[in-house]
Design a protein around this motif. Structure first.
Motif, PDB file in Angstrom:
ATOM      1  N   ALA A   3      -7.470  -2.485   0.266  1.00  0.00           N
ATOM      2  CA  ALA A   3      -8.546  -3.051   1.104  1.00  0.00           C
ATOM      3  C   ALA A   3      -9.766  -3.398   0.252  1.00  0.00           C
ATOM      4  O   ALA A   3     -10.421  -4.421   0.473  1.00  0.00           O
ATOM      5  CB  ALA A   3      -8.925  -2.065   2.211  1.00  0.00           C
ATOM      6  N   ASP A  27      -3.135  -4.709   7.784  1.00  0.00           N
ATOM      7  CA  ASP A  27      -2.667  -3.331   7.943  1.00  0.00           C
ATOM      8  C   ASP A  27      -3.020  -2.809   9.335  1.00  0.00           C
ATOM      9  O   ASP A  27      -3.915  -3.338   9.999  1.00  0.00           O
ATOM     10  CB  ASP A  27      -3.314  -2.438   6.870  1.00  0.00           C
ATOM     11  N   ARG A  69     -15.906   0.137   3.744  1.00  0.00           N
ATOM     12  CA  ARG A  69     -15.214  -1.146   3.734  1.00  0.00           C
ATOM     13  C   ARG A  69     -14.409  -1.216   5.046  1.00  0.00           C
ATOM     14  O   ARG A  69     -13.213  -0.854   5.075  1.00  0.00           O
ATOM     15  CB  ARG A  69     -14.284  -1.243   2.516  1.00  0.00           C
ATOM     16  N   GLU A  77      -4.002   2.397   0.574  1.00  0.00           N
ATOM     17  CA  GLU A  77      -4.530   1.440   1.565  1.00  0.00           C
ATOM     18  C   GLU A  77      -5.994   1.127   1.272  1.00  0.00           C
ATOM     19  O   GLU A  77      -6.424  -0.029   1.348  1.00  0.00           O
ATOM     20  CB  GLU A  77      -4.378   2.018   2.975  1.00  0.00           C
ATOM     21  N   LYS A  78      -6.738   2.174   0.924  1.00  0.00           N
ATOM     22  CA  LYS A  78      -8.166   1.946   0.665  1.00  0.00           C
ATOM     23  C   LYS A  78      -8.358   1.127  -0.606  1.00  0.00           C
ATOM     24  O   LYS A  78      -9.263   0.288  -0.698  1.00  0.00           O
ATOM     25  CB  LYS A  78      -8.901   3.286   0.568  1.00  0.00           C
ATOM     26  N   ALA A 110     -12.716  -3.141   8.500  1.00  0.00           N
ATOM     27  CA  ALA A 110     -11.949  -4.380   8.658  1.00  0.00           C
ATOM     28  C   ALA A 110     -12.919  -5.529   8.952  1.00  0.00           C
ATOM     29  O   ALA A 110     -14.013  -5.332   9.482  1.00  0.00           O
ATOM     30  CB  ALA A 110     -10.945  -4.222   9.781  1.00  0.00           C
ATOM     31  N   GLU A 115     -10.298 -10.519   2.457  1.00  0.00           N
ATOM     32  CA  GLU A 115     -10.421 -10.353   3.906  1.00  0.00           C
ATOM     33  C   GLU A 115      -9.472  -9.232   4.340  1.00  0.00           C
ATOM     34  O   GLU A 115      -8.347  -9.148   3.845  1.00  0.00           O
ATOM     35  CB  GLU A 115     -10.044 -11.675   4.598  1.00  0.00           C
ATOM     36  N   PHE A 116      -9.935  -8.408   5.266  1.00  0.00           N
ATOM     37  CA  PHE A 116      -9.125  -7.292   5.764  1.00  0.00           C
ATOM     38  C   PHE A 116      -8.896  -7.516   7.253  1.00  0.00           C
ATOM     39  O   PHE A 116      -9.824  -7.464   8.060  1.00  0.00           O
ATOM     40  CB  PHE A 116      -9.861  -5.984   5.486  1.00  0.00           C
ATOM     41  N   ALA A 147      -9.419  -6.763  -1.389  1.00  0.00           N
ATOM     42  CA  ALA A 147      -9.043  -7.917  -0.561  1.00  0.00           C
ATOM     43  C   ALA A 147     -10.250  -8.774  -0.194  1.00  0.00           C
ATOM     44  O   ALA A 147     -11.314  -8.253   0.160  1.00  0.00           O
ATOM     45  CB  ALA A 147      -8.354  -7.427   0.713  1.00  0.00           C
ATOM     46  N   SER A 177       0.820  -1.219   0.000  1.00  0.00           N
ATOM     47  CA  SER A 177       0.000   0.000   0.000  1.00  0.00           C
ATOM     48  C   SER A 177       0.854   1.269   0.000  1.00  0.00           C
ATOM     49  O   SER A 177       0.310   2.370   0.117  1.00  0.00           O
ATOM     50  CB  SER A 177      -0.937   0.008   1.205  1.00  0.00           C
ATOM     51  N   CYS A 207      -7.101  -6.133  10.520  1.00  0.00           N
ATOM     52  CA  CYS A 207      -6.472  -4.947  11.100  1.00  0.00           C
ATOM     53  C   CYS A 207      -5.634  -5.355  12.305  1.00  0.00           C
ATOM     54  O   CYS A 207      -6.096  -6.136  13.143  1.00  0.00           O
ATOM     55  CB  CYS A 207      -7.542  -3.937  11.498  1.00  0.00           C
ATOM     56  N   TYR A 226      -5.673  -8.812   3.327  1.00  0.00           N
ATOM     57  CA  TYR A 226      -4.940  -7.550   3.483  1.00  0.00           C
ATOM     58  C   TYR A 226      -4.694  -7.334   4.970  1.00  0.00           C
ATOM     59  O   TYR A 226      -5.635  -7.373   5.777  1.00  0.00           O
ATOM     60  CB  TYR A 226      -5.773  -6.404   2.902  1.00  0.00           C
TER      61      TYR A 226
END
Ligand code: 5RP
Length: 224
Positions: free
Chosen positions: A111, A85, A205, A107-108, A207, A116-117, A114, A56, A119, A83
């Motif tokens: 995300a 982050d 969107r 980053e956005k 996490a 799955e995100f 992805a 990112s 965090c 993803y």
């Protein structure tokens, strides 16, 4: 435990979480910041068990390459499995504020691609209501004053982040004194301002999973 120890612990928990899911074709989205850096350094130990990464930021791409992890352009991959982050703030719905490291737009984008995100954050990032951390907004340079005036009308106090140019060649306004009670609504409203590239609210969107480093261990939290 120090904040860095908590960040490292949450990065380690993310490695444990993703490791069993990795396949030779897996592409991992990798975020930006000090917590993401701990993740990158630990990810190096899984090298060879996945195809590569999409980063990112240029800084994270460099760090990944330094570990010998292949870094792909997002346009050349079909999908991003997961993803991972950090964040500047998270609420119980796993809606985030991001962009303290000025990488919010990429980053956005990562995300959004992805499956799955995840965090990763230490407990200092947990808040009941988003907005204590000044909200980063990436702005086309010529629109800086215009966007600043419009943000004042929305109730925020924008401060130009001097000396910072994003990886996309833009500037950042940090918006103070917001009490973000409806994150998706404010995310849309700020994104609608002419000259705004992206703002750091991740609510449309959020996490999917939060690994929160606390003094009593890493907590696994799903959205409420
Ligand atoms: C960068 C980010 C980071 O995820 C956020 O600033 C958290 O950073 P750190 O892990 O260093 O506390 O959004 O744009």
């Amino acid at each position: 435990m120090t904040q860095d120890q908590l960040k490292r612990a949450t990065a380690g928990a993310a490695i444990h979480y993703i490791a069993p899911k990795l396949e030779p074709r897996s592409i991992i989205g990798v975020g930006t910041g000090s917590t993401a850096n701990f993740f990158i350094d630990l990810l190096a130990e899984l090298k060879g068990r996945f195809d590569g990464a999409v980063a990112s930021s240029e800084a994270s791409a460099q760090r990944l390459r330094a570990h010998g992890i292949p870094v792909y352009d997002l346009n050349s991959v079909d999908d991003i499995q997961v993803y991972v982050d950090g964040a500047d703030e998270t609420n119980a719905a796993l809606q985030l504020i991001k962009g303290g490291g000025a990488a919010l737009t990429r980053e956005k984008i990562v995300a959004a691609c992805a499956g799955e995100f995840v965090c990763i954050a230490d407990e200092s990032k947990w808040v009941p209501v988003l907005g204590r951390f000044p909200l980063p907004v990436e702005v086309i340079p010529m629109a800086r004053s215009l966007v600043g005036r419009e943000i004042v009308k929305l109730g925020g106090d924008p401060v130009y982040r001097e000396g910072v140019t994003t990886d996309n060649g833009n500037v950042i306004l940090d918006v103070h004194n917001l009490c973000i009670t409806d994150p998706p609504q404010l995310e849309r409203a700020i994104n609608n301002l002419t000259g705004v590239v992206t703002n750091g609210i991740f609510a449309q969107r959020p996490a999917d999973l939060l690994l929160l480093g606390t003094s009593s261990g890493v907590k696994t939290i799903t959205a409420k």
